[in-house]
Design a protein around this motif. Structure first.
Motif, PDB file in Angstrom:
ATOM      1  N   ARG A 127       1.213  -0.962  -0.119  1.00 51.15           N
ATOM      2  CA  ARG A 127       0.200  -0.429   0.311  1.00 51.15           C
ATOM      3  C   ARG A 127       0.451   1.338  -0.250  1.00 51.15           C
ATOM      4  NH1 ARG A 127      -5.017  -1.291   2.170  1.00 51.15           N
ATOM      5  NH2 ARG A 127      -5.189   1.361   2.465  1.00 51.15           N
ATOM      6  N   ALA A 128       0.970   2.214  -1.236  1.00 50.84           N
ATOM      7  CA  ALA A 128       1.746   3.894  -1.053  1.00 50.84           C
ATOM      8  C   ALA A 128       1.070   4.278  -0.463  1.00 50.84           C
ATOM      9  CB  ALA A 128       1.504   3.824  -2.199  1.00 50.84           C
ATOM     10  N   SER A 129      -0.537   4.195   0.286  1.00 52.62           N
ATOM     11  CA  SER A 129      -1.111   5.155   1.634  1.00 52.62           C
ATOM     12  C   SER A 129      -2.280   4.466   2.071  1.00 52.62           C
ATOM     13  CB  SER A 129      -1.398   6.957   0.558  1.00 52.62           C
ATOM     14  OG  SER A 129      -2.416   6.203  -0.352  1.00 52.62           O
ATOM     15  N   VAL A 130      -2.788   4.645   3.110  1.00 53.46           N
ATOM     16  CA  VAL A 130      -4.427   4.660   3.427  1.00 53.46           C
ATOM     17  C   VAL A 130      -4.508   6.346   3.855  1.00 53.46           C
ATOM     18  CG1 VAL A 130      -5.250   3.830   5.460  1.00 53.46           C
ATOM     19  CG2 VAL A 130      -4.028   2.557   4.375  1.00 53.46           C
ATOM     20  N   PRO A 131      -6.006   6.340   3.252  1.00 47.70           N
ATOM     21  CA  PRO A 131      -6.548   7.419   3.736  1.00 47.70           C
ATOM     22  C   PRO A 131      -7.066   7.615   5.375  1.00 47.70           C
ATOM     23  CG  PRO A 131      -8.374   6.358   2.659  1.00 47.70           C
ATOM     24  CD  PRO A 131      -6.859   5.566   3.229  1.00 47.70           C
ATOM     25  N   MET A 132      -6.073   9.214   5.983  1.00 43.44           N
ATOM     26  CA  MET A 132      -6.701   9.435   7.193  1.00 43.44           C
ATOM     27  C   MET A 132      -7.440  10.509   7.077  1.00 43.44           C
ATOM     28  SD  MET A 132      -4.018  12.405   9.293  1.00 43.44           S
ATOM     29  CE  MET A 132      -2.647  11.511   8.486  1.00 43.44           C
ATOM     30  N   LEU A 133      -8.691   9.910   8.339  1.00 39.51           N
ATOM     31  CA  LEU A 133      -9.786  10.968   8.252  1.00 39.51           C
ATOM     32  C   LEU A 133      -9.789  11.822   9.933  1.00 39.51           C
ATOM     33  CD1 LEU A 133     -12.409   8.458   7.312  1.00 39.51           C
ATOM     34  CD2 LEU A 133     -10.914  10.049   5.718  1.00 39.51           C
ATOM     35  N   LEU A 134     -11.300  11.910  10.222  1.00 41.85           N
ATOM     36  CA  LEU A 134     -11.699  12.699  11.215  1.00 41.85           C
ATOM     37  C   LEU A 134     -12.589  12.219  11.663  1.00 41.85           C
ATOM     38  CD1 LEU A 134     -10.516  14.836  13.412  1.00 41.85           C
ATOM     39  CD2 LEU A 134     -12.165  16.631  12.231  1.00 41.85           C
ATOM     40  N   PHE A 135     -12.660  11.702  12.626  1.00 43.54           N
ATOM     41  CA  PHE A 135     -13.549  11.021  13.491  1.00 43.54           C
ATOM     42  C   PHE A 135     -14.263   9.877  12.662  1.00 43.54           C
ATOM     43  CE2 PHE A 135     -14.121  15.921  14.789  1.00 43.54           C
ATOM     44  CZ  PHE A 135     -13.038  15.184  15.607  1.00 43.54           C
ATOM     45  N   HIS A 136     -13.182   9.269  11.946  1.00 42.07           N
ATOM     46  CA  HIS A 136     -14.058   8.467  11.250  1.00 42.07           C
ATOM     47  C   HIS A 136     -15.452   8.936  10.129  1.00 42.07           C
ATOM     48  CE1 HIS A 136     -12.232   5.182  12.780  1.00 42.07           C
ATOM     49  NE2 HIS A 136     -12.817   5.406  13.994  1.00 42.07           N
ATOM     50  N   ASP A 137     -14.644  10.098   9.480  1.00 44.48           N
ATOM     51  CA  ASP A 137     -16.192  10.150   9.171  1.00 44.48           C
ATOM     52  C   ASP A 137     -15.197  10.515   7.649  1.00 44.48           C
ATOM     53  OD1 ASP A 137     -17.418  11.641   8.035  1.00 44.48           O
ATOM     54  OD2 ASP A 137     -18.620  13.245   8.962  1.00 44.48           O
ATOM     55  N   HIS A 138     -16.223  10.118   6.441  1.00 47.32           N
ATOM     56  CA  HIS A 138     -15.300  10.174   5.100  1.00 47.32           C
ATOM     57  C   HIS A 138     -15.487  11.520   4.731  1.00 47.32           C
ATOM     58  CE1 HIS A 138     -14.715   5.496   4.222  1.00 47.32           C
ATOM     59  NE2 HIS A 138     -14.916   5.230   5.673  1.00 47.32           N
ATOM     60  N   LYS A 139     -16.410  12.546   5.267  1.00 48.20           N
ATOM     61  CA  LYS A 139     -16.873  13.691   4.481  1.00 48.20           C
ATOM     62  C   LYS A 139     -15.844  14.415   4.951  1.00 48.20           C
ATOM     63  CE  LYS A 139     -21.903  12.961   4.502  1.00 48.20           C
ATOM     64  NZ  LYS A 139     -22.673  13.733   3.820  1.00 48.20           N
ATOM     65  N   ARG A 140     -14.529  13.700   5.958  1.00 48.25           N
ATOM     66  CA  ARG A 140     -14.248  14.896   6.479  1.00 48.25           C
ATOM     67  C   ARG A 140     -12.164  14.026   6.336  1.00 48.25           C
ATOM     68  NH1 ARG A 140     -15.927  17.108  12.264  1.00 48.25           N
ATOM     69  NH2 ARG A 140     -14.401  18.810  11.957  1.00 48.25           N
ATOM     70  N   PRO A 141     -12.047  13.990   5.412  1.00 43.35           N
ATOM     71  CA  PRO A 141     -10.274  13.673   4.945  1.00 43.35           C
ATOM     72  C   PRO A 141      -9.618  14.725   5.689  1.00 43.35           C
ATOM     73  CG  PRO A 141     -11.807  14.436   2.887  1.00 43.35           C
ATOM     74  CD  PRO A 141     -12.419  14.033   4.017  1.00 43.35           C
ATOM     75  N   ILE A 142      -8.350  14.494   5.921  1.00 38.87           N
ATOM     76  CA  ILE A 142      -7.709  15.230   6.510  1.00 38.87           C
ATOM     77  C   ILE A 142      -6.334  15.336   6.070  1.00 38.87           C
ATOM     78  CG2 ILE A 142      -8.862  15.927   8.059  1.00 38.87           C
ATOM     79  CD1 ILE A 142      -7.371  14.105  10.279  1.00 38.87           C
ATOM     80  N   GLY A 143      -5.641  13.946   5.643  1.00 44.33           N
ATOM     81  CA  GLY A 143      -4.414  13.838   5.055  1.00 44.33           C
ATOM     82  C   GLY A 143      -4.077  12.165   4.409  1.00 44.33           C
ATOM     83  N   GLY A 144      -3.081  11.624   4.981  1.00 40.24           N
ATOM     84  CA  GLY A 144      -2.671  10.180   3.665  1.00 40.24           C
ATOM     85  C   GLY A 144      -1.897   9.467   5.502  1.00 40.24           C
ATOM     86  N   TRP A 145      -1.489   8.449   5.748  1.00 45.45           N
ATOM     87  CA  TRP A 145      -0.810   7.692   6.182  1.00 45.45           C
ATOM     88  C   TRP A 145      -0.086   6.845   4.909  1.00 45.45           C
ATOM     89  CZ3 TRP A 145      -0.620   8.536  11.192  1.00 45.45           C
ATOM     90  CH2 TRP A 145      -1.810   8.780  11.198  1.00 45.45           C
ATOM     91  N   SER A 146       1.319   6.906   5.001  1.00 45.08           N
ATOM     92  CA  SER A 146       2.819   6.833   3.755  1.00 45.08           C
ATOM     93  C   SER A 146       3.358   5.223   3.555  1.00 45.08           C
ATOM     94  CB  SER A 146       3.271   7.400   2.821  1.00 45.08           C
ATOM     95  OG  SER A 146       3.575   8.372   4.043  1.00 45.08           O
TER      96      SER A 146
END
Length: 208
Positions: free
Chosen positions: A48-67
């Motif tokens: 995996r190149a990245s995994v989404p970073m969210l706020l409060f598990h809210d898919h409408k609030r992405p805040i970055g990525g894990w690499s």
């Protein structure tokens, strides 16, 4: 999609948005009775190149990525970057630095599991995202966080100390609050906070 019941610790965060921590712990029973077994996320992060970073598990609030992902016998360690140019990213960064978002939590789907008594052991999982959350940490994460803070010359917040007293020390909620209140002048985030070598040594001995 399921969410892990524990919020594991954020170990590092800086002004540029770099963040690292423990996304999932192995061998701990969560609030729903699930246990992530060592290796359960190996396939999920392989390649995996990245995994989404969210706020409060809210898919409408992405805040970055894990690499970056690294498994150990105790859990999945992750590193990533908060998108500081986004409003949600700046909000999450400010809350995390202030101690309002002390934890990480994974959003996942169970692929393989088995039961050991009443606990459901998760053997293989699909990893969808890792979120910053305000969920209280489990006792092992709290001890690790206090230890790392003290070793770096810092101190825990009043809330972190109170949670540790309650969850690890076995104190009642009211007694833990009273003890933490007495120690408040020496803890992180208090206006009159000051270094106390004796208290620091005590934390070191407790944190092991």
């Amino acid at each position: 999609m399921s969410e892990l019941g524990f919020g594991f610790e954020i170990k590092a965060i800086d002004e540029a948005g770099y963040i690292a921590g423990i996304a999932a712990g192995y061998g701990n029973v969560d609030f729903g009775g699930d246990v992530i077994m060592p290796g359960a996320l190996t396939k999920a992060v392989a390649g995996r190149a990245s995994v989404p970073m969210l706020l409060f598990h809210d898919h409408k609030r992405p805040i970055g990525g894990w690499s970056k992902f690294e498994e150990s016998s105790t859990g999945l360690h992750v590193e990533g970057r908060i998108a500081m140019k986004s409003e949600a990213g700046r909000e999450a960064h400010a809350l995390a630095e202030a101690g309002a978002l002390p934890g990480l939590s994974v959003g996942y789907r169970t692929l393989k599991h088995r039961y050991e008594g009443k606990a459901r052991q998760l053997l293989e999982m699909a990893l969808h995202e890792v979120s910053l959350v305000p969920v209280g940490m489990n006792d092992r994460a709290i001890v690790t966080n206090i230890k790392s803070l003290v070793e770096a010359g810092g101190m825990p917040t009043v809330r972190q100390f109170e949670e540790w007293l309650r969850d690890s020390g076995g104190f009642s909620k009211s007694l833990a609050a009273a003890i933490a209140g007495k120690a408040a002048p020496h803890l992180r985030g208090e206006p009159e906070a000051k270094a106390n070598d004796d208290l620091a040594e005590l934390f070191k001995s407790w944190a092991g």
